[in-house]
Design an enzyme around this catalytic site. Structure first.
Site, short mmCIF file in Angstrom:
data_model
loop_
_atom_site.label_atom_id
_atom_site.label_comp_id
_atom_site.label_asym_id
_atom_site.label_seq_id
_atom_site.Cartn_x
_atom_site.Cartn_y
_atom_site.Cartn_z
N TYR A 189 1.02 -13.14 1.97
CA TYR A 189 2.35 -13.60 1.59
C TYR A 189 2.70 -13.13 0.19
CZ TYR A 189 6.25 -16.49 0.15
OH TYR A 189 7.46 -16.91 -0.35
N SER A 224 9.72 -14.17 -4.71
CA SER A 224 8.97 -15.40 -4.94
C SER A 224 8.10 -15.22 -6.17
CB SER A 224 8.09 -15.73 -3.74
OG SER A 224 7.18 -16.78 -4.04
#
Length: 262
Positions: free
Chosen positions: A161, A148
């Site tokens: 995250y 990501s």
């Protein structure tokens, strides 16, 4: 003049891919793209009914494995259950992952942090470790990790995250270092804002209205966009390794640095 020899072709379409998190979003789109390109696909996920839907569409080419990648014993058992004809995996797509919550670090849920670490880090590392030995033995294989942009660019509430995706980036690079001298390739695909998935619905724990607002007025990238990128990667000549690809929609860019004034 001596002609330049042709580049070795990508693996034949009879090759086997294992895609984690194949029940929705990126994983489902990647599985469909590979199946349509002639691959056989082992799809993993916790929702067996969704895997069975894919199997019904591709009964000869899709093999469902229902388990949680964060459960090492379940992962080992699932892989051991594969028929002999499905055990030599040529492509591992580590897609399973999630974000939970968007609270500040001092307010976040430790349970949410644990689950992200268990899935995004432990699950990915476990599947990689379990499948790498047969790739090394055959000197053939490809590991594509779905990271990501959160692993590169911090944002408020991204705390754990983002840290898990930074792990994915560094783990991918270290795999390349470990596998130097083999024919095994490793890539990290880093999507930005992507609609058409359950990502924000999961992050906001079923608050669909809040999840929808994330993509309001934006033409976000889609799971099919990422699937096309994965398919392009596996179609490159065998001597070509794309280390990482960072992908954003045109509508998304970089914000100015934050300055807190007292």
């Amino acid at each position: 003049m001596t002609a330049t020899p042709p580049c070795p072709a990508a693996p034949p379409t009879a090759s086997i891919a294992l895609v984690t998190g194949a029940t929705a979003g990126f994983g489902q789109a990647i599985s469909r793209a590979l199946l349509q390109a002639g691959w056989r696909v082992i799809g993993t996920g916790r929702r067996a009914d969704r895997l069975e839907t894919l199997r019904a569409q591709w009964p000869e080419a899709f093999w469902p494995l229902a388990f949680d990648v964060a459960d090492r014993a379940a992962a080992q058992g699932a892989l051991a259950s594969l028929p002999a004809a499905w055990q030599d995996v040529d492509l591992l797509v580590n897609n399973a992952g999630l974000a939970l919550g968007l609270e500040r670090a001092d307010q976040a849920s430790l349970d949410d942090w644990d689950r992200m670490i268990d899935t995004n880090i432990r699950g990915l590392a476990t599947l990689t470790r379990l499948l790498l030995p047969q790739m090394v033995r055959r000197n053939r294989g490809y590991v594509i990790n779905i990271g990501s942009i959160a692993g590169d660019w911090p944002y408020p509430g991204g705390n754990v995250y983002g840290a898990t995706k930074a792990f994915v980036k560094q783990f991918s690079q270290n795999l390349r270092a470990d596998l130097a001298g083999t024919a095994i390739r490793v890539s990290n695909v880093e999507p930005g804002l992507c609609g058409g998935t359950e990502f924000s619905n999961v992050r906001f724990k079923g608050d669909d209205e809040r999840a929808t607002s994330v993509y309001a007025g934006v033409q976000a990238i889609s799971p099919e966009d990422i699937a096309r990128i994965v398919l392009w990667l596996v179609q490159q000549p065998l001597h070509v390794n794309v280390n990482r690809i960072e992908v954003m929609p045109v509508a998304q860019s970089f914000a100015p640095l934050s300055v807190a004034r007292g």
